[in-house]
Design an enzyme around this catalytic site. Structure first.
Site, short mmCIF file in Angstrom:
data_model
loop_
_atom_site.label_atom_id
_atom_site.label_comp_id
_atom_site.label_asym_id
_atom_site.label_seq_id
_atom_site.Cartn_x
_atom_site.Cartn_y
_atom_site.Cartn_z
N GLY A 12 109.10 107.70 83.34
CA GLY A 12 108.94 107.16 81.99
C GLY A 12 108.30 105.79 82.00
N ASP A 13 107.94 105.30 80.80
CA ASP A 13 107.37 103.97 80.60
C ASP A 13 106.05 103.76 81.33
OD1 ASP A 13 109.63 103.41 79.10
OD2 ASP A 13 110.71 102.58 80.81
N LYS A 16 102.42 105.58 77.93
CA LYS A 16 101.98 106.71 77.07
C LYS A 16 101.59 106.24 75.67
CE LYS A 16 106.00 108.58 77.93
NZ LYS A 16 106.50 107.69 78.99
N GLY A 40 110.58 104.64 74.11
CA GLY A 40 110.06 103.39 73.53
C GLY A 40 108.60 103.34 73.92
N HIS A 41 107.70 103.61 72.98
CA HIS A 41 106.28 103.67 73.27
C HIS A 41 105.59 102.45 72.66
CE1 HIS A 41 106.40 108.32 73.98
NE2 HIS A 41 107.22 107.64 74.74
N GLN A 222 109.45 110.21 77.91
CA GLN A 222 110.03 110.11 79.26
C GLN A 222 108.96 110.46 80.31
OE1 GLN A 222 112.27 112.00 76.76
NE2 GLN A 222 112.52 109.85 76.28
N THR A 298 113.20 100.12 74.94
CA THR A 298 114.24 100.58 74.03
C THR A 298 115.52 99.78 74.20
OG1 THR A 298 113.31 102.79 73.94
CG2 THR A 298 115.63 102.61 73.39
N ARG A 303 113.71 96.91 84.55
CA ARG A 303 113.36 98.16 85.23
C ARG A 303 113.35 97.92 86.74
NH1 ARG A 303 108.30 98.77 81.26
NH2 ARG A 303 109.34 99.67 79.45
N SER A 410 93.80 101.40 83.20
CA SER A 410 94.26 100.44 82.20
C SER A 410 94.50 99.11 82.89
CB SER A 410 95.53 100.97 81.53
OG SER A 410 96.05 100.01 80.65
P1 GDP Z 1 105.65 104.38 77.42
O1 GDP Z 1 107.11 104.61 77.20
O2 GDP Z 1 105.07 105.31 78.44
O3 GDP Z 1 104.85 104.38 76.15
O4 GDP Z 1 105.53 102.91 78.05
P2 GDP Z 1 106.28 101.60 77.53
O5 GDP Z 1 105.67 101.15 76.27
O6 GDP Z 1 107.76 101.79 77.54
O7 GDP Z 1 106.01 100.61 78.74
C1 GDP Z 1 104.73 100.26 79.12
C2 GDP Z 1 104.62 98.73 79.04
O8 GDP Z 1 103.47 98.30 79.74
C3 GDP Z 1 104.46 98.22 77.62
O9 GDP Z 1 105.04 96.95 77.51
C4 GDP Z 1 102.93 98.13 77.47
O10 GDP Z 1 102.53 97.19 76.50
C5 GDP Z 1 102.54 97.69 78.84
N1 GDP Z 1 101.23 98.14 79.32
C6 GDP Z 1 100.61 99.34 79.09
N2 GDP Z 1 99.48 99.40 79.81
C7 GDP Z 1 99.39 98.25 80.51
C8 GDP Z 1 98.46 97.74 81.47
O11 GDP Z 1 97.47 98.38 81.84
N3 GDP Z 1 98.71 96.50 81.99
C9 GDP Z 1 99.80 95.76 81.63
N4 GDP Z 1 99.97 94.58 82.19
N5 GDP Z 1 100.69 96.22 80.73
C10 GDP Z 1 100.50 97.44 80.19
P1 IMO Z 2 109.75 106.69 77.39
O1 IMO Z 2 109.31 107.80 76.48
C1 IMO Z 2 112.22 105.43 80.73
C2 IMO Z 2 116.13 107.32 81.15
C3 IMO Z 2 117.37 106.48 80.90
C4 IMO Z 2 118.35 107.19 81.82
C5 IMO Z 2 117.97 108.65 81.68
C6 IMO Z 2 118.78 109.41 80.64
O2 IMO Z 2 109.73 105.35 76.78
O3 IMO Z 2 109.01 106.77 78.69
P2 IMO Z 2 118.96 109.43 77.99
O4 IMO Z 2 119.02 108.32 77.00
O5 IMO Z 2 117.82 110.35 77.82
O6 IMO Z 2 120.29 110.13 78.10
O7 IMO Z 2 118.78 108.70 79.42
O8 IMO Z 2 116.61 108.66 81.29
N1 IMO Z 2 115.17 107.32 80.02
C7 IMO Z 2 113.99 106.69 80.06
N2 IMO Z 2 113.45 105.90 81.00
N3 IMO Z 2 111.51 105.75 79.63
C8 IMO Z 2 112.03 106.57 78.71
O9 IMO Z 2 111.30 107.02 77.65
C9 IMO Z 2 113.34 107.06 78.86
N4 IMO Z 2 114.16 107.84 78.14
C10 IMO Z 2 115.26 108.02 78.86
O10 IMO Z 2 117.15 105.14 81.27
O11 IMO Z 2 118.12 106.81 83.15
MG MG Z 3 108.90 103.54 77.18
#
Ligand code: GDP
Ligand code: IMO
Ligand code: MG
Length: 423
Positions: A12-13, A16, A40-41, A222, A298, A303, A410
């Site tokens: 995840g994270d 996306k 959390g996107h 995720q 979120t 991390r 990116s």
């Molecule tokens: P998602 O859950 O897959 O949408 O990812 P998140 O938003 O949770 O986490 C990605 C984090 O990295 C966010 O704070 C973005 O603003 C940041 N981010 C995305 N792409 C880049 C990148 O290429 N470089 C840096 N430094 N940050 C990035």
């Molecule tokens: P995005 O879409 C990163 C992790 C939680 C925990 C496990 C189970 O932003 O990439 P849950 O709440 O689903 O019962 O948690 O999955 N987790 C994530 N980690 N990004 C996420 O979503 C996540 N959604 C759940 O931290 O380890």
């Molecule tokens: Mg996220």
């Protein structure tokens, strides 16, 4: 037209939200297919950072229709606050957002149950986001869940009381305190709010769009290593985060799937408990966390950080049928003179393997690394032909190992910090 799928290949994270927003102008429809407020996107443009939890990341593109699919678990309280946060941006959300009547509803007792179950697990807790994901999917599979379409029925309150009573019978066994009157009031207010939105038969809606020739992007939440079947069980989420989840979570037949965009960070992160073979518990891990601002979108939790892990990426590519790779956060690796890439694992029996073993939790997995030279220069606003040679080599090394082209790099959180590469 085919339905393209974009999903995370790690835990995840991966970024996306940013990429769905970047790609959305090419698509008529963006559709979330699983997960819920645990996601959390993050999107960033014009100096403003937005974090979306349940609303698809195409919402800022005025010509894009956004669908919350049947595979999603929707918390109406979180939904109301997300919509309210968007209100100052002058978006026509009421016209551009469509919610599946078959999406499962998260009720306040689901969140309380999440808390109770995590408490009971003690040291073995999953590290859940505590948003009620596991308990709401449990009720869906247990055939007693409530769905968004139910809010239109005159018997909704009765059904809600029956479900929450079943939850109270469980909650009574746990030391959890809550103000039910307050929670119930907030929930009912948010249900009234939800009624003002387009609740649709989203499987018909999306198949009609396919027939019309619309371009459609399915947005995963995720990552593949958190998938309920293929992730590091039991330290996973409760849905199918992989490509197949887009079929069941939207009502799209497998033959309609087109490109599968697999997103990964140039290194690895994980939030919550569970195995993480390349985790760095030393100063390098701390440097990655700081440079990458690796704190949950979120929950705000730090991390866990580590080097890139090719066996697990190869596994995710296999399960998902990835056709294009998108590499995120390349800029963060600027800080290292030497960058490590895990190419294999050594298992406790002394054997070397390129595959993820069944036993991930109790098996001692030691990563085998290859070291590559770092580029040590800022990547902000570079184009493909301005890439430092060490970064170009890092990319070609990964492509040779993963056997899928990396078509996007990116280099920062903003929309514009994106470098496209020819296939
Ligand atoms: P998602 O859950 O897959 O949408 O990812 P998140 O938003 O949770 O986490 C990605 C984090 O990295 C966010 O704070 C973005 O603003 C940041 N981010 C995305 N792409 C880049 C990148 O290429 N470089 C840096 N430094 N940050 C990035
Ligand atoms: P995005 O879409 C990163 C992790 C939680 C925990 C496990 C189970 O932003 O990439 P849950 O709440 O689903 O019962 O948690 O999955 N987790 C994530 N980690 N990004 C996420 O979503 C996540 N959604 C759940 O931290 O380890
Ligand atoms: Mg996220």
């Amino acid at each position: 037209m085919k339905v393209d799928v974009l999903l995370g290949l790690q835990w995840g994270d991966e970024g996306k939200g940013k990429i769905v927003d970047v790609l959305a102008p090419r698509y008529d429809v963006v559709a979330r297919f699983q997960g819920g407020p645990n996601a959390g996107h993050t999107l960033e443009f014009d100096g403003i950072k937005h974090v979306l939890h349940q609303i698809p990341s195409g919402i800022f593109r005025p010509k894009t229709k956004n669908i919350i699919g049947n595979g999603v678990v929707l918390d109406p309280i979180v939904f109301k606050s997300e919509i309210e946060k968007l209100s100052k941006f002058n978006l026509d959300v009421k016209s551009n957002l469509f919610i599946s009547k078959k999406a499962t509803l998260i009720v306040p007792t689901h969140r309380l149950l999440d808390e109770a179950y995590e408490l009971a697990k003690g040291e073995n807790k999953i590290g859940s986001t505590l948003k009620g994901i596991g308990p709401s999917y449990q009720d869906k599979i247990g055939r007693q869940g409530l769905r968004c379409g139910d809010i239109l029925s005159s018997t909704f309150t009765e059904k809600f009381k029956k479900l929450t009573q079943a939850h109270f019978d469980i909650l009574n066994k746990y030391p959890i305190s809550y103000d039910w009157n307050e929670l119930e009031k907030r929930f009912m207010d948010s249900i009234a709010f939800l009624k003002g939105f387009n609740l649709v038969d989203s499987e018909y809606f999306i198949n009609h769009e396919i027939k019309k020739g619309s371009t459609i992007l399915a947005e995963g939440a995720q990552g593949s290593l958190l998938d309920i079947d293929f992730g590091s069980y039991p330290f996973v989420t409760s849905s199918n985060t992989v490509t197949a989840g887009a079929c069941t979570g939207l009502g799209v037949a497998p033959r309609h799937i087109g490109e599968v965009y697999g997103i990964f960070k140039a290194y690895s992160t994980r939030v919550g408990s569970g195995p993480f073979p390349t985790e760095l518990l030393d100063e390098d891990g701390e440097r990655l966390r700081k440079a990458g601002n690796e704190f949950g979108s979120t929950t705000g939790r730090p991390r866990r950080c580590g080097w890139i892990d090719l066996p697990s990426l190869k596994y995710s590519i296999m399960i998902n049928g990835v056709t294009q790779l998108l590499m995120m956060k390349a800029d963060v690796l600027n800080i290292f003179r030497e960058i490590k890439v895990c190419t294999h694992y050594t298992l406790s029996n002394g054997k070397t393997s390129e595959e993820l073993p069944y036993e991930l939790v109790n098996e001692k997995i030691t990563p085998v690394y290859t070291s590559l030279k770092g580029w040590e220069v800022p990547l902000t606003n570079i184009s493909e032909n301005q890439m430092p040679s060490e970064l170009a080599y890092y990319i070609s090394f990964l492509e040779k190992e993963l056997l899928v082209p990396i078509t996007l790099i990116s280099t920062g959180p903003d929309r514009i910090q994106t470098v496209y590469r020819a296939k």
